[in-house]
Design an enzyme around this catalytic site. Structure first.
Site, PDB file in Angstrom:
ATOM      1  N   SER A   1     -10.066  -6.361   9.362  1.00 28.01           N
ATOM      2  CA  SER A   1     -11.411  -5.721   8.836  1.00 28.01           C
ATOM      3  C   SER A   1     -11.841  -7.078   8.022  1.00 28.01           C
ATOM      4  CB  SER A   1     -11.444  -4.795   7.984  1.00 28.01           C
ATOM      5  OG  SER A   1     -10.675  -3.545   8.532  1.00 28.01           O
TER       6      SER A   1
ATOM      7  N   GLU B   1      -7.100  -1.432  15.260  1.00 24.11           N
ATOM      8  CA  GLU B   1      -7.569  -2.077  14.471  1.00 24.11           C
ATOM      9  C   GLU B   1      -6.350  -3.269  14.151  1.00 24.11           C
ATOM     10  OE1 GLU B   1      -8.981  -0.430  10.522  1.00 24.11           O
ATOM     11  OE2 GLU B   1      -8.471  -2.389   9.673  1.00 24.11           O
TER      12      GLU B   1
ATOM     13  N   ARG C   1       0.830  -5.925  12.713  1.00 20.76           N
ATOM     14  CA  ARG C   1       0.456  -5.536  13.622  1.00 20.76           C
ATOM     15  C   ARG C   1      -0.096  -6.325  14.857  1.00 20.76           C
ATOM     16  NH1 ARG C   1      -4.278  -1.354  11.662  1.00 20.76           N
ATOM     17  NH2 ARG C   1      -2.936  -0.018  10.382  1.00 20.76           N
TER      18      ARG C   1
ATOM     19  N   ARG D   1       0.959  -1.118   0.057  1.00 16.09           N
ATOM     20  CA  ARG D   1      -0.040  -0.057  -0.039  1.00 16.09           C
ATOM     21  C   ARG D   1       0.790   1.220  -0.021  1.00 16.09           C
ATOM     22  NH1 ARG D   1      -4.988  -1.782   3.252  1.00 16.09           N
ATOM     23  NH2 ARG D   1      -5.232  -3.746   2.589  1.00 16.09           N
TER      24      ARG D   1
ATOM     25  N   GLU E   1       1.105   4.160   1.481  1.00 16.80           N
ATOM     26  CA  GLU E   1       0.371   4.793   2.336  1.00 16.80           C
ATOM     27  C   GLU E   1       0.980   6.341   2.447  1.00 16.80           C
ATOM     28  OE1 GLU E   1      -2.078   4.123   4.210  1.00 16.80           O
ATOM     29  OE2 GLU E   1      -2.444   1.886   4.056  1.00 16.80           O
TER      30      GLU E   1
ATOM     31  N   ARG F   1       1.993   2.588  12.653  1.00 20.00           N
ATOM     32  CA  ARG F   1       1.095   1.463  12.269  1.00 20.00           C
ATOM     33  C   ARG F   1       0.924   1.051  10.988  1.00 20.00           C
ATOM     34  NH1 ARG F   1      -4.555   2.439  13.282  1.00 20.00           N
ATOM     35  NH2 ARG F   1      -4.680   4.688  12.381  1.00 20.00           N
ATOM     36  N   HIS F   2       1.424   1.798  10.111  1.00 16.21           N
ATOM     37  CA  HIS F   2       1.365   1.717   8.642  1.00 16.21           C
ATOM     38  C   HIS F   2       2.878   1.418   7.972  1.00 16.21           C
ATOM     39  CE1 HIS F   2      -2.651   3.569   9.282  1.00 16.21           C
ATOM     40  NE2 HIS F   2      -2.906   2.772   8.427  1.00 16.21           N
TER      41      HIS F   2
HETATM   42  O1  4AD Z   1      -8.405  -3.200   6.662  1.00 16.90           O
HETATM   43  P1  4AD Z   1      -7.827  -3.670   5.429  1.00 16.90           P
HETATM   44  O2  4AD Z   1      -7.505  -2.614   4.654  1.00 16.90           O
HETATM   45  O3  4AD Z   1      -8.818  -4.542   4.946  1.00 16.90           O
HETATM   46  C1  4AD Z   1      -8.541  -5.648   3.716  1.00 16.90           C
HETATM   47  O4  4AD Z   1      -7.296  -5.585   3.154  1.00 16.90           O
HETATM   48  C2  4AD Z   1      -9.540  -6.588   3.058  1.00 16.90           C
HETATM   49  N1  4AD Z   1      -9.280  -6.925   1.811  1.00 16.90           N
HETATM   50  C3  4AD Z   1      -9.963  -7.514   4.088  1.00 16.90           C
HETATM   51  C4  4AD Z   1     -11.148  -8.209   4.109  1.00 16.90           C
HETATM   52  O5  4AD Z   1     -10.923  -9.506   3.961  1.00 16.90           O
HETATM   53  N2  4AD Z   1     -12.047  -7.781   3.907  1.00 16.90           N
HETATM   54  O6  4AD Z   1      -6.533  -4.454   5.638  1.00 16.90           O
HETATM   55  C5  4AD Z   1      -6.362  -5.706   6.697  1.00 16.90           C
HETATM   56  C6  4AD Z   1      -5.453  -5.345   7.849  1.00 16.90           C
HETATM   57  C7  4AD Z   1      -5.708  -4.182   8.743  1.00 16.90           C
HETATM   58  O7  4AD Z   1      -6.729  -4.381   9.665  1.00 16.90           O
HETATM   59  C8  4AD Z   1      -4.528  -4.034   9.306  1.00 16.90           C
HETATM   60  O8  4AD Z   1      -4.129  -4.804  10.434  1.00 16.90           O
HETATM   61  C9  4AD Z   1      -3.553  -4.563   8.211  1.00 16.90           C
HETATM   62  O9  4AD Z   1      -4.368  -5.301   7.311  1.00 16.90           O
HETATM   63  N3  4AD Z   1      -2.845  -3.309   7.392  1.00 16.90           N
HETATM   64  C10 4AD Z   1      -1.674  -2.618   7.507  1.00 16.90           C
HETATM   65  N4  4AD Z   1      -0.676  -2.995   8.193  1.00 16.90           N
HETATM   66  C11 4AD Z   1       0.449  -2.513   8.137  1.00 16.90           C
HETATM   67  N5  4AD Z   1       0.444  -1.356   7.292  1.00 16.90           N
HETATM   68  C12 4AD Z   1      -0.421  -0.884   6.326  1.00 16.90           C
HETATM   69  N6  4AD Z   1      -0.358  -0.028   5.492  1.00 16.90           N
HETATM   70  C13 4AD Z   1      -1.655  -1.852   6.597  1.00 16.90           C
HETATM   71  N7  4AD Z   1      -3.011  -1.606   5.925  1.00 16.90           N
HETATM   72  C14 4AD Z   1      -3.699  -2.576   6.546  1.00 16.90           C
HETATM   73 MG    MG Z   2      -9.581  -1.789   7.664  1.00 13.41          MG
END
Ligand code: 4AD
Ligand code: MG
Length: 437
Positions: free
Chosen positions: A363, A360, A411, A213, A215, A221-222
């Site tokens: 999700s 979080e 995380r 990502r 970000e 946390r990202h």
């Molecule tokens: O909440 P996210 O964006 O959900 C999805 O990716 C969906 N496809 C999930 C699904 O099956 N519906 O990402 C899921 C998790 C987040 O809750 C977080 O723990 C982690 O991935 N996450 C990251 N961790 C570290 N750095 C980042 N940039 C993150 N983005 C998400």
């Molecule tokens: Mg999420």
């Protein structure tokens, strides 16, 4: 003669010939005798060099080795009340395998704490510290615990591509790559593939793999590359079925870590609690009310501060560390085009977040598997359906109802071990400013 780790040796082996190897952590010189602390994967050993026994030249060579040089030593194990481990090694032969430069870019035994950036710039040395390596042993146990639970419950581990044709989690964080003259992307999540697999008969799957990502902001946390655990299962009735798999998985994984990582958790000074299932569920709208009563000033979207407050709320009121925020409003999940909305109230979804210690972690929820509805939701997001045709096609020839979740593994480790920064839970973290080492 086999090389032995420090923990394979003991005072009872008095008189035996042994072969050991590792880093020279420290040398204490007392004239014609010197104590060398040799460190390997498992711990430390004392090597006692005596000038008279070794000869002046070899003695000098050994005891003037710069710190962190790598040596292999053959010698006699001798019981010793003074040595920390109750024995010492008297070298008969040694080989310098690699001499370290001076000065070291980062100390291994220094008392002063180096800045995280300096540590990450010199990660290979940083990882020589026991408590830093322990984090990654715990991370390994987390993955083993996850696999142990899911494989034992009928899930199949899969691997989906990381070079992909479309994003799934919003255009803003997509990394574009040039792919033989065409445009492709780095996978933000295996979302489109894990859903596609639900149309195959592999109806309970999981993947542990990197997700990418772009970000835009720097937070603790990202990251721009993280490890995502993705789970998907078919023939569910509601999002409740997904939450049940998730809570059982999380509890079983923590239990696995506590059982198998006793030494590491002690070294890290962490008390990890195995949670009780089922986890508490509070609908999103009720969370907002709780937050307002706590003086939170957010809108409809629960931000970092809101998550933190909710974490405090459930800890203070119930002594719990996990919270499902359920029934996310459609308004907040519109961008998540694949989320199923409630037929009886389209303003709500069955989507949930799972928060761990006020952050979080996951999700997920039930997906929209009905082709026409899915298309409508995608158009609402201004997505070009042609670009998603390889995904959409899987919904036209028999797609069972399904759902799943994504859990951030880094995380999970961060929160479990109370690490301030997610970067501490990643060997070589990637963020906006860092692509090295
Ligand atoms: O909440 P996210 O964006 O959900 C999805 O990716 C969906 N496809 C999930 C699904 O099956 N519906 O990402 C899921 C998790 C987040 O809750 C977080 O723990 C982690 O991935 N996450 C990251 N961790 C570290 N750095 C980042 N940039 C993150 N983005 C998400
Ligand atoms: Mg999420």
């Amino acid at each position: 003669m086999h090389r032995k780790y420090s923990n394979e040796l003991c005072p009872e082996m008095d008189g035996q010939e042994v072969r050991v190897a590792g880093w020279v952590e420290d040398v204490r010189k007392l004239g014609s005798i010197a104590f060398i602390i040799l460190r390997d994967r498992e711990g430390r050993l004392q090597v006692t060099a005596i000038k008279k026994e070794m000869g002046k030249e070899r003695f000098t060579e050994l005891i003037t080795l710069p710190r962190e040089s790598v040596v292999e030593i053959k010698g006699k194990l001798q019981k010793s009340a003074e040595a920390r481990m109750g024995f010492e090694i008297l070298p008969t032969e040694f080989k310098v395998l690699s001499k370290a430069e001076v000065p070291l870019p980062l100390g291994v035994v220094d008392k002063v704490n180096a800045e995280l950036d300096t540590r990450l710039d010199n990660r290979f040395i940083d990882l020589r510290k026991d408590e830093v390596r322990a984090i990654f042993k715990v991370k390994s146990l987390v993955c083993a615990g996850i696999r142990n639970y899911l494989l034992g419950n009928g899930f199949v581990e899969v691997h989906t591509p990381k070079i992909v044709f479309a994003g799934a989690e919003g255009g803003a964080t997509l990394f574009e790559v040039e792919y033989f003259g065409r445009k492709a992307f780095l996978a933000q999540s295996p979302q489109l593939y894990k859903q596609t697999l639900m149309a195959t008969g592999l109806d309970r799957i999981f993947e542990i793999a990197p997700a990418f990502r772009a970000e835009p902001s720097d937070t603790v946390r990202h990251l721009s590359e993280f490890i995502s655990l993705d789970v998907e299962l078919a023939y569910i009735n509601t999002s409740e079925d997904v939450m049940q798999v998730l809570e059982n998985l999380v509890a079983a994984t923590i239990e696995y870590v506590v059982k198998n990582g006793e030494k590491e958790l002690k070294l890290l000074n962490c008390e990890v609690r195995v949670p009780k299932v089922p986890f508490r569920k509070i609908p999103h709208r009720e969370c907002l009310e709780i937050l307002k009563s706590m003086g939170w000033h957010g809108g409809v979207d629960i931000d970092t501060e809101g998550e933190k407050l909710l974490g405090e709320y459930i800890m203070q009121n119930y002594g719990e560390e996990f919270l499902f925020i359920t029934e996310f409003p459609t308004e907040l999940k519109r961008g998540t085009f694949y989320a199923m909305r409630k037929d009886e109230n389209p303003e709500l979804t069955g989507y949930f977040d799972l928060d761990y210690r006020g952050q979080e972690l996951t999700s997920g929820g039930q997906r929209e598997h009905r082709y026409e509805k899915l298309k409508t939701q995608m158009l609402e997001n201004n997505l070009k359906l042609e670009a998603f045709e390889p995904y959409l096609k899987a919904f036209r020839y028999g797609m069972p109802p399904h759902g799943g979740f994504g859990l951030g593994v880094d995380r999970f480790v961060q929160k479990m071990l109370n690490l301030t920064n997610i970067r501490e839970a990643v060997l070589f973290p990637r963020d906006r400013l860092r692509v090295t080492p």
